[in-house]
Design an enzyme around this catalytic site. Structure first.
Site, PDB file in Angstrom:
ATOM      1  N   TYR A  85      -3.779   8.616   7.780  1.00 38.60           N
ATOM      2  CA  TYR A  85      -3.426   7.888   6.550  1.00 38.60           C
ATOM      3  C   TYR A  85      -1.977   8.219   6.144  1.00 38.60           C
ATOM      4  O   TYR A  85      -1.183   7.334   5.828  1.00 38.60           O
ATOM      5  CB  TYR A  85      -4.404   8.301   5.445  1.00 38.60           C
ATOM      6  CG  TYR A  85      -4.248   7.582   4.114  1.00 38.60           C
ATOM      7  CD1 TYR A  85      -4.874   6.361   3.878  1.00 38.60           C
ATOM      8  CD2 TYR A  85      -3.508   8.153   3.080  1.00 38.60           C
ATOM      9  CE1 TYR A  85      -4.755   5.715   2.656  1.00 38.60           C
ATOM     10  CE2 TYR A  85      -3.381   7.514   1.857  1.00 38.60           C
ATOM     11  CZ  TYR A  85      -4.015   6.290   1.642  1.00 38.60           C
ATOM     12  OH  TYR A  85      -3.881   5.662   0.418  1.00 38.60           O
ATOM     13  N   SER A 145       1.749   5.120  -0.777  1.00 38.28           N
ATOM     14  CA  SER A 145       0.924   6.137  -1.441  1.00 38.28           C
ATOM     15  C   SER A 145       1.840   7.322  -1.743  1.00 38.28           C
ATOM     16  O   SER A 145       2.910   7.459  -1.131  1.00 38.28           O
ATOM     17  CB  SER A 145      -0.193   6.576  -0.492  1.00 38.28           C
ATOM     18  OG  SER A 145      -0.829   7.750  -0.966  1.00 38.28           O
TER      19      SER A 145
HETATM   20  P1  NAD Z   1     -10.108  -0.384  -2.468  1.00 37.77           P
HETATM   21  O1  NAD Z   1     -10.895   0.151  -1.331  1.00 37.77           O
HETATM   22  O2  NAD Z   1     -10.829  -0.748  -3.711  1.00 37.77           O
HETATM   23  O3  NAD Z   1      -9.269  -1.674  -2.029  1.00 37.77           O
HETATM   24  C1  NAD Z   1      -8.805  -1.890  -0.726  1.00 37.77           C
HETATM   25  C2  NAD Z   1      -9.099  -3.331  -0.376  1.00 37.77           C
HETATM   26  O4  NAD Z   1      -8.610  -3.573   0.952  1.00 37.77           O
HETATM   27  C3  NAD Z   1     -10.602  -3.622  -0.380  1.00 37.77           C
HETATM   28  O5  NAD Z   1     -10.864  -4.810  -1.086  1.00 37.77           O
HETATM   29  C4  NAD Z   1     -10.912  -3.760   1.102  1.00 37.77           C
HETATM   30  O6  NAD Z   1     -12.015  -4.625   1.386  1.00 37.77           O
HETATM   31  C5  NAD Z   1      -9.607  -4.304   1.642  1.00 37.77           C
HETATM   32  N1  NAD Z   1      -9.490  -4.125   3.079  1.00 37.77           N
HETATM   33  C6  NAD Z   1      -9.791  -3.011   3.794  1.00 37.77           C
HETATM   34  N2  NAD Z   1      -9.625  -3.239   5.101  1.00 37.77           N
HETATM   35  C7  NAD Z   1      -9.186  -4.523   5.208  1.00 37.77           C
HETATM   36  C8  NAD Z   1      -8.837  -5.338   6.308  1.00 37.77           C
HETATM   37  N3  NAD Z   1      -8.899  -4.877   7.573  1.00 37.77           N
HETATM   38  N4  NAD Z   1      -8.423  -6.604   6.069  1.00 37.77           N
HETATM   39  C9  NAD Z   1      -8.374  -7.091   4.801  1.00 37.77           C
HETATM   40  N5  NAD Z   1      -8.696  -6.361   3.727  1.00 37.77           N
HETATM   41  C10 NAD Z   1      -9.106  -5.098   3.936  1.00 37.77           C
HETATM   42  O7  NAD Z   1      -8.997   0.712  -2.761  1.00 37.77           O
HETATM   43  P2  NAD Z   1      -7.633   0.631  -3.597  1.00 37.77           P
HETATM   44  O8  NAD Z   1      -7.406   1.965  -4.179  1.00 37.77           O
HETATM   45  O9  NAD Z   1      -7.593  -0.547  -4.485  1.00 37.77           O
HETATM   46  O10 NAD Z   1      -6.581   0.458  -2.408  1.00 37.77           O
HETATM   47  C11 NAD Z   1      -5.456  -0.407  -2.470  1.00 37.77           C
HETATM   48  C12 NAD Z   1      -4.290   0.236  -1.755  1.00 37.77           C
HETATM   49  O11 NAD Z   1      -3.846   1.370  -2.493  1.00 37.77           O
HETATM   50  C13 NAD Z   1      -4.602   0.759  -0.356  1.00 37.77           C
HETATM   51  O12 NAD Z   1      -3.534   0.440   0.511  1.00 37.77           O
HETATM   52  C14 NAD Z   1      -4.691   2.249  -0.559  1.00 37.77           C
HETATM   53  O13 NAD Z   1      -4.435   2.959   0.624  1.00 37.77           O
HETATM   54  C15 NAD Z   1      -3.654   2.458  -1.618  1.00 37.77           C
HETATM   55  N6  NAD Z   1      -3.751   3.711  -2.374  1.00 37.77           N
HETATM   56  C16 NAD Z   1      -4.874   4.023  -3.067  1.00 37.77           C
HETATM   57  C17 NAD Z   1      -4.913   5.188  -3.824  1.00 37.77           C
HETATM   58  C18 NAD Z   1      -6.118   5.575  -4.648  1.00 37.77           C
HETATM   59  O14 NAD Z   1      -6.151   6.717  -5.185  1.00 37.77           O
HETATM   60  N7  NAD Z   1      -7.116   4.718  -4.809  1.00 37.77           N
HETATM   61  C19 NAD Z   1      -3.805   6.047  -3.849  1.00 37.77           C
HETATM   62  C20 NAD Z   1      -2.682   5.710  -3.115  1.00 37.77           C
HETATM   63  C21 NAD Z   1      -2.650   4.520  -2.400  1.00 37.77           C
END
Ligand code: NAD
Length: 285
Positions: free
Chosen positions: A167, A154
């Protein structure tokens, strides 16, 4: 011809958000896909985690591209379940070439008010879960002397964030993990890199807590969050990014185009990390 023809990609958190974009992009570029996600809530987050419908929709989208997909209902904190998903993938598809360790959660509280449960769940999913995912594919990749691992960190893997120290700690942690994996697997021809997404529109950031954070006050709205996105980004006419921006970067890292790239982390944040303070005059046209 696709950039990933004949490859197999395992994507954690693959049923929606960025994970679905990774799955569909890999399939579009010629790869078969294994998604690992949970379909029932397992952690205490202020938004809904993936559902069986999300799982099914990603399966539908990958199959619509004439690629094969295995959808495993598994928690990234469960090594045995990850190992089983890898074993099934190898048995059905013959090999696994790519891991995109993308699964993650996000919760908020001042660091002194975080509960043990919030801390442990965050580190368990966002840091330990990445280690376990890499551990699950490593022996197979070592045996084949080939592979590419991309870890989703991130912008908060580089800078702090108000009210989510757990986080930030996990996302800094996976960059160290990425470098060590890259170091230890380089002799086997396996690469490992990470991505630092900025503000990405997914279910993780589509709830009251996220709206408030970007609005700068309680009772924020989605519209205010989008407005806040212009102040987060530096690039002209840019607010929140779509998941495809991250999938495109992972595609590059997992393809032959990055054959000599390992141990690096790439911000995909519309210039956010360059801002020395706030972007007082966002250009939007
Ligand atoms: P999201 O919540 O749509 O996707 C995350 C996915 O991980 C979901 O499908 C969820 O069910 C799954 N998940 C959560 N806990 C889990 C577990 N214990 N075992 C298996 N699967 C699990 O959100 P996203 O934005 O697509 O997130 C993807 C990645 O990007 C994450 O690592 C998040 O921290 C990172 N991220 C997101 C952002 C943002 O602004 N959305 C920014 C920086 C980083």
């Amino acid at each position: 011809m696709g950039l990933l023809d004949g490859k197999v990609a395992l994507i954690t958190g693959g049923s929606r958000g960025q994970g679905r974009a990774h799955a569909v992009t890999c399939a579009r570029e010629g790869a078969d896909v294994i998604i690992v996600d949970i379909t029932k809530p397992t952690t205490d987050v202020p938004y809904t985690l993936a559902t069986a419908e999300d799982h099914a929709e990603t399966v539908r989208q990958v199959e619509a591209l004439d690629r094969r997909i295995i959808a495993a209902d598994a928690d990234v904190r469960d090594q045995a379940a990850l190992d089983a998903a890898v074993a099934r993938g190898v048995a059905e598809f013959g090999h696994i070439d790519i891991l995109i360790a993308n699964a993650g959660i996000w919760t908020q509280a001042p660091f002194w008010e975080l509960t043990d449960q919030q801390w442990d769940e965050m580190i368990g999913v966002n840091l330990t879960g990445v280690w376990k995912s890499a551990k699950a594919v490593a022996p197979h990749m070592i045996e084949r002397k080939s592979g590419s691992i991309v870890i989703t960190s991130s912008a908060n893997g580089i800078e702090p964030g108000q009210n989510y120290a757990h986080y930030v700690s996990a996302k800094h942690g996976v960059i160290g993990l990425m470098k060590n994996i890259a170091l230890e697997l380089a002799p086997y021809g396996i690469r490992c890199n990470s991505i630092n997404p900025g503000a990405i529109r997914t279910p993780m950031t589509d709830h009251q807590g996220a709206w408030d954070m970007f609005a700068g006050h309680e009772g924020g709205t989605e519209a205010e969050m989008i407005e806040g996105g212009y102040h987060y980004a530096l690039l002209r006419n840019t607010t929140w990014l779509e998941p495809q921006a991250i999938a495109d970067t992972a595609l590059y890292l997992n393809s032959h185009l990055a054959a000599n790239v390992t141990g690096v982390t790439i911000p995909v944040d519309a210039g956010h990390l360059l801002i020395p303070g706030v972007n007082a005059n966002p250009v939007r046209e």
